[in-house]
Design a protein around this motif. Structure first.
Motif, PDB file in Angstrom:
ATOM      1  N   VAL A 169      12.787  -7.930  43.035  1.00 57.70           N
ATOM      2  CA  VAL A 169      12.709  -9.384  42.800  1.00 57.70           C
ATOM      3  C   VAL A 169      12.977  -9.678  41.315  1.00 57.70           C
ATOM      4  O   VAL A 169      13.692 -10.632  40.984  1.00 57.70           O
ATOM      5  CB  VAL A 169      11.339  -9.946  43.246  1.00 57.70           C
ATOM      6  CG1 VAL A 169      11.237 -11.437  42.940  1.00 57.70           C
ATOM      7  CG2 VAL A 169      11.109  -9.701  44.738  1.00 57.70           C
ATOM      8  N   CYS A 206      16.357 -15.565  46.754  1.00 57.18           N
ATOM      9  CA  CYS A 206      16.096 -15.784  48.180  1.00 57.18           C
ATOM     10  C   CYS A 206      15.972 -14.416  48.858  1.00 57.18           C
ATOM     11  O   CYS A 206      16.411 -13.403  48.305  1.00 57.18           O
ATOM     12  CB  CYS A 206      17.230 -16.574  48.816  1.00 57.18           C
ATOM     13  SG  CYS A 206      17.441 -18.202  48.039  1.00 57.18           S
ATOM     14  N   ALA A 207      15.352 -14.397  50.036  1.00 57.25           N
ATOM     15  CA  ALA A 207      15.138 -13.115  50.718  1.00 57.25           C
ATOM     16  C   ALA A 207      15.493 -13.229  52.187  1.00 57.25           C
ATOM     17  O   ALA A 207      15.429 -14.315  52.775  1.00 57.25           O
ATOM     18  CB  ALA A 207      13.683 -12.679  50.570  1.00 57.25           C
ATOM     19  N   ILE A 247       7.147  -9.919  50.403  1.00 60.27           N
ATOM     20  CA  ILE A 247       8.242 -10.900  50.231  1.00 60.27           C
ATOM     21  C   ILE A 247       7.709 -12.314  50.443  1.00 60.27           C
ATOM     22  O   ILE A 247       7.981 -13.230  49.657  1.00 60.27           O
ATOM     23  CB  ILE A 247       9.399 -10.576  51.203  1.00 60.27           C
ATOM     24  CG1 ILE A 247      10.143  -9.319  50.736  1.00 60.27           C
ATOM     25  CG2 ILE A 247      10.361 -11.762  51.344  1.00 60.27           C
ATOM     26  CD1 ILE A 247      11.173  -8.781  51.720  1.00 60.27           C
ATOM     27  N   ILE A 277      10.112 -15.613  44.716  1.00 57.51           N
ATOM     28  CA  ILE A 277      11.081 -15.818  45.806  1.00 57.51           C
ATOM     29  C   ILE A 277      10.951 -17.255  46.287  1.00 57.51           C
ATOM     30  O   ILE A 277       9.857 -17.734  46.564  1.00 57.51           O
ATOM     31  CB  ILE A 277      10.841 -14.818  46.962  1.00 57.51           C
ATOM     32  CG1 ILE A 277      11.097 -13.382  46.474  1.00 57.51           C
ATOM     33  CG2 ILE A 277      11.741 -15.140  48.149  1.00 57.51           C
ATOM     34  CD1 ILE A 277      10.829 -12.304  47.507  1.00 57.51           C
TER      35      ILE A 277
END
Ligand code: NAD
Length: 506
Positions: free
Chosen positions: A57, A153-154, A222, A228
């Protein structure tokens, strides 16, 4: 087994991608990636540590500082190159996919191809990420919008489309100016990693795309991570609901595309041969492990007499390893999945459904250890039976019989899932009525697996989707961008001298 021992045993390790480098995880938790047709261990995949998720991240956050300002055409050209590389490596990608996932080689190429279409769309991002402008909204005032990227973004992806679904996510997120952390399925991460290597070869700069592997702990990390901004999830309803709630609690945007029980409604005026062929392909292709599999057949009126013909078509399908020429139905993903599917079939028998085709324990010479379940069909199925109420996610078709189109519509709408549906008919009136009344995301008319091309977005209704914007297509541009509205007036010497005005008008 640590990485040195694994290397000595000749088993490759799946790498993490952090800040442009493919690295071995320092975790002590590993899982085998297994060929479902043979049980051969193809690789070992790490369950990344919290520090590794943080590092991924952090790399994405740092890369965002420059990537967000990269010219549109520079971003777009990377995806032009990327689509070319995917085409050039199509057969290699399909072979990796079949080895770890089990689907047939032609179907694996289809998996890659449907993702490739999203990459092509990402290459046209200049036409998609446009704001709006209204000239002269007041004296000398213009209003316009900027669609700016969010940041890091994830994406969290399922096992059943290990090429297409990662490609639903990171190309559009990155093309719109975001950076990305991908968490592929731990069951088949190898084709995803090859696609990620090709993305870097196409020119995606270091830190812009990162990959961590793992299970619930990595997914939770996450969802919770303060850096994020948005999470895209595709997978089961249970996990997707958890991800949506947890990500939202941490202030993130989330889109969760989830489980299914797709009903295909066949009216007696339908073209029989075309409808039955479509049904058999859509129920048993990819061993029923498609979120858009037509797993539930609703026969209306006289169409109920077609069951014996359907059974004969399904019986004729060839069950074998995905690598073998002529295979229609490959193995299911794991021994656990096979046991679960066989358990569901046993429950259908116990609950009184008629097992008109039993695909359990097929003999597959040369692949005796494979996770095979052949095409299986139940008739006389009713709501309340487990085989109807739960997603089986295997090559099992359940058949219900109703008297009218309205009964069929009521049945579909009463099921909690709203992913895909289809109607087979030659009546335009019936098709239109179905299209209007049905509460399902994707609707096929004489088409069994209506997956939209990327000029549209995949969608879903009720228990099949959480979040208002879908993956890929126009909707995902809105998902991955923040709208900034600018209201601007420019003064010259003369217009500047009007004095103070304390009213709300411009
Ligand atoms: P899954 O929900 O088990 O796994 C999806 C992802 O979540 C994986 O990356 C996995 O590692 C992670 N995960 C698993 N358990 C978790 C937990 N307890 N906590 C946090 N994360 C967890 O799904 P699957 O078995 O890989 O895929 C099959 C499912 O996906 C089916 O339900 C299918 O209908 C659905 N699916 C939906 C779509 C769609 O677009 N609607 C597309 C493909 C698949």
């Amino acid at each position: 087994m640590n990485t040195a021992t694994q290397a000595a045993a000749g088993i490759p390790t799946v790498k993490l991608l952090i800040d442009g480098a493919f690295v071995d995880s320092r975790t002590s938790e590993w899982r085998d990636v297994v060929n479902p047709a043979t049980q051969d261990v193809l690789a070992r995949v790490p369950f990344a540590t919290t520090a590794e998720v943080d590092a991924a991240v952090a790399a994405a956050k740092e890369a965002f500082k420059t990537w967000r300002k990269t010219p549109i055409s520079t971003r777009a050209r990377i995806f032009l190159k990327y689509q070319q590389l995917i085409r050039e490596h199509m057969q290699e990608l399909a072979a990796i996919l079949t080895a770890e996932q089990g689907k047939t080689l032609p179907d694996a190429e289809g998996d890659v191809f449907r993702g490739l279409e999203v990459v092509e769309h990402a290459a046209g991002i200049g036409n998609l990420q446009l704001g709006e402008l209204a000239n002269n909204v007041a004296n000398g005032v213009d209003t316009y919008t900027l669609l700016q990227p969010l940041g890091v973004c994830a994406g969290i992806t399922p096992f059943n489309f290990p090429a297409m679904i990662p490609l639903w996510m990171f190309p559009m997120a990155i093309a719109t100016g975001n950076t990305f952390v991908l968490k592929p399925s731990e069951q088949d991460p190898m084709v995803t990693m090859r696609l990620v290597e090709l993305a870097l070869e196409a020119g995606i700069p270091k830190g812009v795309l990162n990959v961590v592997h793992g299970g619930p702990d990595v997914v939770n990390a996450i969802c919770d991570h303060p850096d994020i901004k948005a999470v895209s999830f595709v997978g089961s309803t249970k996990v997707g609901t958890h991800v949506y709630q947890r990500a939202a609690l941490a202030g993130k945007r989330a889109q969760c595309m989830m489980g299914a029980k797709n009903h295909a409604v066949v009216l007696p005026d339908a073209n029989k041969e075309q409808s039955l062929n479509a049904m058999v392909g859509a129920a048993f292709g990819a061993a029923g492990q498609r979120c858009m599999a037509a797993s539930t057949l609703v026969l209306v009126g006289e169409a109920r007499s077609w069951i014996p013909d359907l059974v004969e078509k399904a019986r004729a399908l060839k069950v074998n390893a995905g690598t073998e020429a002529g295979t229609d139905v490959g193995p299911v993903i794991s021994c656990t999945a096979r046991s679960r599917i066989e358990g569901m079939i046993a429950s259908g028998v116990d609950e009184g459904a008629r097992l008109v085709l039993d695909g359990r324990n097929p003999a597959i010479p040369g692949f005796e250890k494979g996770n095979f379940v052949g095409p299986t069909i139940f008739a006389g199925v009713k709501p309340g039976m487990r085989i109807y109420d739960e997603e089986i996610f295997g090559p099992v078709l359940v058949i219900l019989e109703v008297d009218t189109l309205d009964d069929a519509i009521a049945l579909v709408n009463a099921n909690p899932n709203g992913n895909g549906t289809a109607v087979f008919t030659q009546s335009g009136w019936a098709a239109r009525r179905f299209q209007e009344e049905i509460d399902v995301g994707q609707v096929g008319i004489n088409l069994p697996i209506p997956v939209p091309v990327p000029y549209f977005s995949f969608t879903g209704s009720r228990a099949s989707k959480l979040g208002d914007l879908g993956p890929y297509g126009k909707q995902v541009v809105a998902f991955y961008t923040q709208t900034k509205t600018v209201i601007a007036r420019w003064f010259d010497e003369e217009t500047a001298a009007h004095g103070v005005n304390t009213t709300i008008s411009l």
